[in-house]
Design a protein around this motif. Structure first.
Motif, short mmCIF file in Angstrom:
data_model
loop_
_atom_site.label_atom_id
_atom_site.label_comp_id
_atom_site.label_asym_id
_atom_site.label_seq_id
_atom_site.Cartn_x
_atom_site.Cartn_y
_atom_site.Cartn_z
N GLU A 15 0.83 -1.22 0.00
CA GLU A 15 0.00 0.00 0.00
C GLU A 15 0.86 1.27 0.00
O GLU A 15 0.47 2.30 0.56
N SER A 17 2.33 -5.06 -3.64
CA SER A 17 0.95 -5.16 -3.17
C SER A 17 0.42 -3.77 -2.85
O SER A 17 1.14 -2.92 -2.33
N GLY A 37 -6.47 -2.18 -4.48
CA GLY A 37 -6.75 -2.47 -5.89
C GLY A 37 -6.79 -1.28 -6.82
O GLY A 37 -6.22 -1.32 -7.92
N SER A 50 -3.40 -7.44 -4.50
CA SER A 50 -4.28 -6.42 -3.99
C SER A 50 -4.59 -6.67 -2.53
O SER A 50 -4.99 -7.78 -2.15
#
Length: 303
Positions: A206, A257, A260, A276
């Motif tokens: 993230e 990652s 999404g 995601s």
């Protein structure tokens, strides 16, 4: 009279245009509502599974405690999942018949693996791997701090379970120290344990979501988004170079990652897979596998 009453007849261009617009809006509303309903269903399923697993663990622990007390403090065999049946061999443990390998993969962080208060232990990680191995053959780590990479690989080695790990390097904007520390931890773990049980190295979790949110931007492909992407890609390429320098027996996939809708296209072009964090999208050579993130819990199963 009707022709002068102010009503618009269906044959008029204005009505046709308005009717088409209403239909498109209705269609969009239905699609959005369907997506929301699906996500709510996945959420409910995830919560139910989590409650059931946690409740089962608590009941098993209570059974073990009771049995231990009644046997003069000595653990009896076959009492609960994760107990080694009186053996010191972690590969010998009681399986839970209610658990099945139903998930392609699960995200996992050993309890006590957050800096600066590292309190994880090999004993607890072994118990987690014994349990996880009954649900999946793959786990994904978020980061590498507190030596969690080596702990997980050692647990897999001792339990002898069928398990692969997507090891992780948690990247923070403008924090080279954090990246280098975790990169070197991953490097040491690979040199110690090899790559037989490593499926890939995930650089960043993230990162784009956090980067553009801090700058009050919403588009990951905007100028600000590309600015953050350049930082992340530099870390990704550095990780590739580190892996290449180890002369490994196989090409190690490097991925990223993120939430999404926050993937940057330049980042995706620089990695071998994307995971995601919201629907756990794992992509390998255009194969996409979806699992709700609620089912990829950070374990705290001994509470």
């Amino acid at each position: 009279m009707a022709a002068n009453s102010g009503y618009i007849f269906k044959g008029s261009d204005e009505y046709t245009s308005q009717e088409g617009k209403r239909r498109r809006q209705h269609s969009l509303f239905v699609k959005v509502l369907a997506v929301i309903i699906i996500l709510l269903i996945l959420l409910v399923v995830g919560v139910v599974v989590g409650v059931v697993v946690s409740k089962n663990k608590s009941q098993n622990s209570a059974t073990l405690s009771s049995s231990t007390s009644s046997s003069g403090g000595k653990s009896t065999t076959g009492q609960t999942t994760g107990i080694t049946n009186g053996s010191n061999d972690p590969s010998v443990f009681e399986k839970d018949p209610n658990l099945h390998k139903s998930f392609y993969g699960m995200a996992y962080t050993p309890e006590g693996s957050m800096m600066p208060n590292c309190s994880n232990s090999l004993e607890n990680v072994i118990k987690d791997i014994q349990l996880l191995s009954q649900l999946t053959t793959r786990v994904r780590l978020y980061g590498a701090d507190c030596n969690q990479t080596a702990l997980v690989l050692e647990a897999i080695k001792q339990t002898k379970v069928e398990m692969e790990v997507f090891v992780g390097i948690y990247v923070l904007p403008n924090n080279n120290e954090s990246y280098i520390r975790q990169r070197d931890i991953v490097k040491d773990a690979i040199q110690t344990y090899g790559v037989d049980h490593i499926a890939g190295v995930t650089v960043g979790n993230e990162f784009m979501l956090n980067y553009i949110s801090e700058k009050q931007e919403s588009d990951p492909n905007s100028a600000i988004g590309n600015e953050g992407a350049a930082m992340l890609i530099a870390y990704i390429e550095d990780t590739r170079n580190m892996l290449a320098g180890l002369s490994l027996p196989k090409t190690m996939p490097v991925g990223n990652s993120d939430a999404g809708s926050y993937f940057n296209t330049k980042v995706l072009s620089s990695v071998d897979y994307g995971a995601s964090t919201k629907l756990y999208l794992l992509a390998f050579d255009s194969e996409y596998l979806f699992f709700p993130s609620y089912l990829m819990c950070t374990l705290g199963l001994r509470k």
